[in-house]
Write a protein that holds these residues in place. Structure first.
Motif: not given
Length: 211
Positions: A23-44
């Motif tokens: 189970v990853y963060v991207k599986d349980i929530a929708k996310l958005t961030c202006s920094d795509n690199s941070i967004l990718a790290k958080v989703k993983a």
């Protein structure tokens, strides 16, 4: 953009079905961030892995999610705009394939069909629908009916049309875009069940939460 100035908006679901044990963060929530690199790290970020000997339903607190995000991205500002906890259910798709599932489907369909038929017949017997039709025929025609006629035929057709309109489906096609009363009640029931399971897990201390 630096991590300390980045803001992540987190919109968590109330209930999530997983076909993977991880189970990853991207599986349980929708996310958005202006920094795509941070967004990718958080989703993983991995939050949990279902084991063979544990329940296939787990409740994950959003505080735990925020804690894991801050470990990976220190200083990031996390704004949660969704649920405060998520119930994650692991479904092993391979276990639900094969003839057993087909037999279950046929059994449920037969029970639903004959059960509904019996309910309608029992209701008509309780209200004495035949006597009602007989009295209406006698009042209109002035004589006793000699069998089934236009009243019974019209009533049967009206009953079938009423059921179709109520369920809003003809075969696999929807008549209108509006949800049916049953669909609305099912959504309400699903939300109530999810809330009850989440609250029960929290009371029993089984929620995956911060320490």
């Amino acid at each position: 953009m630096s991590t300390s100035s980045a803001t992540i908006y987190l919109n968590a679901e109330q209930n999530v079905e997983m076909q993977s044990a991880d189970v990853y963060v991207k599986d349980i929530a929708k996310l958005t961030c202006s920094d795509n690199s941070i967004l990718a790290k958080v989703k993983a970020i991995k939050l949990h892995r279902f084991k063979e000997d544990e329940p296939k339903r787990q409740v994950i607190s959003l505080l735990k999610v925020i804690e894991e995000i801050e470990k990976v991205c220190p200083g990031v500002d996390v704004q949660s705009i969704g649920e405060s906890a998520v119930m994650v259910e692991y479904i092993n798709v391979d276990r639900h394939k094969g003839p057993v599932q087909t037999i279950k489907l046929i059994f449920v369909a037969l029970v639903s069909f004959f059960g509904t038929s019996f309910t309608i017949m029992a209701f008509h017997n309780d209200i004495g629908i035949n006597d009602v039709f007989t009295q209406i025929y006698k009042m209109v025609m002035g004589k006793q009916g000699d069998g089934y006629g236009i009243l019974e035929l019209a009533y049967s057709l009206g009953l079938a049309i009423g059921i179709i309109v109520f369920f809003n489906h003809i075969g696999g096609r929807r008549i209108t875009k509006d949800p049916t009363p049953i669909e609305v009640e099912m959504r309400i029931y699903e939300q109530d069940v999810n809330k009850a399971l989440i609250e029960t897990a929290d009371r029993e201390g089984k929620t995956i939460d911060v320490h």
